[in-house]
Design an enzyme around this catalytic site. Sequence first.
Site, PDB file in Angstrom:
ATOM      1  N   LYS A  83       0.854  -1.195   0.000  1.00 20.92           N
ATOM      2  CA  LYS A  83       0.000   0.000   0.000  1.00 20.92           C
ATOM      3  C   LYS A  83       0.886   1.240   0.000  1.00 20.92           C
ATOM      4  O   LYS A  83       1.789   1.363   0.847  1.00 20.92           O
ATOM      5  CB  LYS A  83      -0.852  -0.029   1.257  1.00 20.92           C
ATOM      6  CG  LYS A  83      -2.229   0.577   1.111  1.00 20.92           C
ATOM      7  CD  LYS A  83      -3.000   0.214   2.368  1.00 20.92           C
ATOM      8  CE  LYS A  83      -4.305   0.922   2.449  1.00 20.92           C
ATOM      9  NZ  LYS A  83      -4.878   0.792   3.791  1.00 20.92           N
TER      10      LYS A  83
HETATM   11  C1  E4P Z   1      -8.188   1.217   4.239  1.00 18.05           C
HETATM   12  O1  E4P Z   1      -7.474   0.834   3.362  1.00 18.05           O
HETATM   13  C2  E4P Z   1      -8.116   2.567   4.820  1.00 18.05           C
HETATM   14  O2  E4P Z   1      -6.868   2.815   5.376  1.00 18.05           O
HETATM   15  C3  E4P Z   1      -9.214   2.687   5.851  1.00 18.05           C
HETATM   16  O3  E4P Z   1     -10.427   2.218   5.277  1.00 18.05           O
HETATM   17  C4  E4P Z   1      -9.383   4.070   6.417  1.00 18.05           C
HETATM   18  O4  E4P Z   1     -10.502   4.104   7.244  1.00 18.05           O
HETATM   19  P1  E4P Z   1     -10.792   5.291   8.280  1.00 18.05           P
HETATM   20  O5  E4P Z   1     -11.082   6.517   7.487  1.00 18.05           O
HETATM   21  O6  E4P Z   1     -11.990   4.826   9.056  1.00 18.05           O
HETATM   22  O7  E4P Z   1      -9.561   5.446   9.115  1.00 18.05           O
END
Ligand code: E4P
Length: 218
Positions: A83
Amino acid sequence: MKFFADTSDIEDIKKLNEAGMLDGVTTNPSIIAKSGRDFIPLIEEICDIVDGPVSAEVASTDYETMSKEGAKLAAIADNVAVKVPLTPAGLRVCKELSDKGTMVNVTLCFSPGQALLAAKAGAAFISPFVGRLDDICQDGLQLISDVLRIYENYEYFDTQVLVASVRNPLHIIDSAKMGAHVVTCPPKVIHQLYNHPLTDKGLAGFVEDWKKTGQSIL
Ligand code: E4P
């Protein structure tokens, strides 16, 4: 639609996997910090449980370090999706890893233009953050619709739209109506999809009526 669990909680991951509802896992530095576990062994453990993509996020922001971190994370297991943030350095690393056959999930996407760049960089997944846009009174689901519409125009884009920052079941349902490829959400939001009061009421009635028959199937 594929369901990814947005968590590093091993018990939650195992439960969803056993229920047959898990196609992958996403993590981010905040999720790892919350777990209190060491990052690399934790990702190894998740990759052993889940067959599908497991997102592990780089921690640095400069190209050189991010590139090395990406290579190290990619080597953990075949199902790791590295990522990277949606920055020029992140997309450069995305292109580099994608060209070598590594899945890359480009995160922190908040605009259709950013999603277009990620597809051009060969991302396996683009993660538009629906909930965080809703939080600032912008329409998160509109972003999903815009990105899907743009990607549909270009058959040579292989990037899947991974709906992220999901806060409630409607985010999942509305994204599914639009044809988003993947949704990642906290396990509790996936569990909410099971619930309907008429299912509970109907089941209670069937159980009672079955008792009256005095029969047993087994
Ligand atoms: C996933 O890949 C993201 O990092 C995550 O969904 C972020 O979620 P949040 O906005 O609830 O922290």
